[in-house]
Design an enzyme around this catalytic site. Sequence first.
Site, PDB file in Angstrom:
ATOM      1  CE  LYS A 124      -5.650   1.668 -25.755  1.00  0.00           C
ATOM      2  NZ  LYS A 124      -6.953   2.510 -26.058  1.00  0.00           N
TER       3      LYS A 124
ATOM      4  CB  THR B  10      -3.247   3.346 -22.525  1.00  0.00           C
ATOM      5  OG1 THR B  10      -2.623   3.212 -23.843  1.00  0.00           O
ATOM      6  CG2 THR B  10      -4.738   3.673 -22.468  1.00  0.00           C
TER       7      THR B  10
ATOM      8  CE1 TYR C  10      -4.077   0.996  -0.136  1.00  0.00           C
ATOM      9  CE2 TYR C  10      -4.477  -0.877   0.493  1.00  0.00           C
ATOM     10  CZ  TYR C  10      -5.209   0.048  -0.051  1.00  0.00           C
ATOM     11  OH  TYR C  10      -6.476   0.052  -0.345  1.00  0.00           O
TER      12      TYR C  10
ATOM     13  NE  ARG D 278      -5.588  -3.955 -19.754  1.00  0.00           N
ATOM     14  CZ  ARG D 278      -5.486  -4.151 -21.247  1.00  0.00           C
ATOM     15  NH1 ARG D 278      -4.723  -4.906 -21.793  1.00  0.00           N
ATOM     16  NH2 ARG D 278      -6.466  -3.562 -21.750  1.00  0.00           N
TER      17      ARG D 278
ATOM     18  CD  GLU E 108      -4.918   5.520   0.558  1.00  0.00           C
ATOM     19  OE1 GLU E 108      -4.613   6.170   1.492  1.00  0.00           O
ATOM     20  OE2 GLU E 108      -5.688   4.680   0.122  1.00  0.00           O
TER      21      GLU E 108
ATOM     22  CG  ASP F  29      -6.726   9.891 -24.707  1.00  0.00           C
ATOM     23  OD1 ASP F  29      -5.880   9.266 -24.640  1.00  0.00           O
ATOM     24  OD2 ASP F  29      -7.845   9.594 -24.415  1.00  0.00           O
TER      25      ASP F  29
HETATM   26  C1  PLP Z   1      -7.705   3.009 -25.220  1.00  0.00           C
HETATM   27  C2  PLP Z   1      -7.960   4.466 -24.773  1.00  0.00           C
HETATM   28  C3  PLP Z   1      -8.285   5.049 -23.602  1.00  0.00           C
HETATM   29  C4  PLP Z   1      -8.638   3.997 -22.220  1.00  0.00           C
HETATM   30  O1  PLP Z   1      -7.844   3.229 -21.937  1.00  0.00           O
HETATM   31  P1  PLP Z   1      -8.123   2.106 -21.039  1.00  0.00           P
HETATM   32  O2  PLP Z   1      -7.043   1.816 -20.168  1.00  0.00           O
HETATM   33  O3  PLP Z   1      -8.928   0.892 -21.462  1.00  0.00           O
HETATM   34  O4  PLP Z   1      -9.144   2.714 -19.582  1.00  0.00           O
HETATM   35  C5  PLP Z   1      -8.648   6.277 -23.649  1.00  0.00           C
HETATM   36  N1  PLP Z   1      -8.338   6.925 -24.549  1.00  0.00           N
HETATM   37  C6  PLP Z   1      -8.059   6.660 -25.929  1.00  0.00           C
HETATM   38  C7  PLP Z   1      -8.177   7.664 -26.947  1.00  0.00           C
HETATM   39  C8  PLP Z   1      -7.981   5.300 -25.962  1.00  0.00           C
HETATM   40  O5  PLP Z   1      -8.006   4.678 -27.128  1.00  0.00           O
END
Ligand code: PLP
Length: 426
Positions: free
Chosen positions: A222, A219, A47, A228, A49, A193
Amino acid sequence: MQRDTLVFDIIREELIRQRRGIELIASENFTSLQVMQATGGVMANKYAEGYPGRRYYGGCEIVDKTETLAIDRLKEIFGLEYANVQPHSGAQANAALMLAILQPGDAILGLDLSMGGHLTHGSAVNFSGKIYSPHFYGVVKETGLIDYEMLESQARAHKPKLIFCGASAYSRDIDYARIRKVSDEVGAFVLADIAHPAGLIAKGLLSSPFNHCHFVTSTTHKTLRGPRGGVIMMAKDGENTLGLKDMKGNLRLWSNVIDMAVFPGTQGGPLEHVIAAKAVAFGEILTDEFTVYAKQVQSNAQVMAAAFVAKGYEIISGGTDNHLMLIDLRNKNISGKKAEQVLGHADITANKNMVPYDDKSAFVTSGIRFGVAAITTRGMTEGHIPFIVEAIDTALMNADNETVLANTKKEVNKFMEQFVLYPELG
Ligand SMILES: *Cc1c(COP(=O)(O)O)cnc(C)c1O
């Protein structure tokens, strides 16, 4: 305690599935073994925080080291002044960022989900569309490119406090400078994003949002090929204070406000095992090997897009700048839903996706999305792409022919034997 063979047998089954199939889901990748080992390590027990050096629990000196490494490496990758590596996911990163800069009811402007945007950019079924007042821009029907004029007119009409750019199913580069210009005009913040193309941006293969956008989220699983998770980044903290004051009247940096919005604003304890794995992945991204990987991803995507075009498939925008492509299947008389199912029978994994101006529901869709980040990690180069496109075309053109699908599956499994996934796992 007795080993839970029931669960571990299932995990083994998943390993075999991943080994045998062609993984074309654009948001997926295969982490290195060391990233997985960190994720499955003892830091899962801790933990912590708070933030390195200022925690609400004892015994955090060691996890402080990995979290600090993750932050420093991420800063080095993108040239940042600020990074928060605690968001549990991309959606969590966006939730925290919105909590930091918006009030409930504030107007936001994002790319429509059905045009390639993301749920967290204002969709009615997501918190972002329930707590804030969402407005949308789209893509131009004829070109498939972001409709910047619509973005500008929507910004002027609705005066959003936040403009989103970045997408989940958009294959072209983004003109961040143009978006920043209208945001300055209407007094909005810009959030890029980069969940999908971050790994390519890291290596300078796509335009950088960092000079133009106030905030950047991503993220880590990807194209960044980490565990993740999510991150929040700023190239410059100072210029973003915009006169924000704390209760004592002192100027507050956005870094403090965002840290507070992640914890305690939207999360409790950080996933220190995942953060350790993020540190490992960021270390990998800093190597020349990852530069080679990112370039290969971009090249594989372009070769794949050209091969589909040659077979008469309609790619939205006609091609790709990044790792993915969105195909409109309407001229092939098969729905996205059916295509996803049929490819599944051939051990090719992809996801159905709405295309811009789709006449089918999100459940059925007219499109399918392919990405090459995962197959490139498996070791595929340009020469392997024709086999994949041929297999996909054969499956889709014989959607109701069990024999052809079974044969294609066999060929796919055989083809994949040359790209050994996690040989260390036996
Ligand atoms: C995949 C994605 C997310 C979210 O990611 P998670 O880890 O699945 O919550 C946010 N924004 C965009 C543009 C994405 O492609």
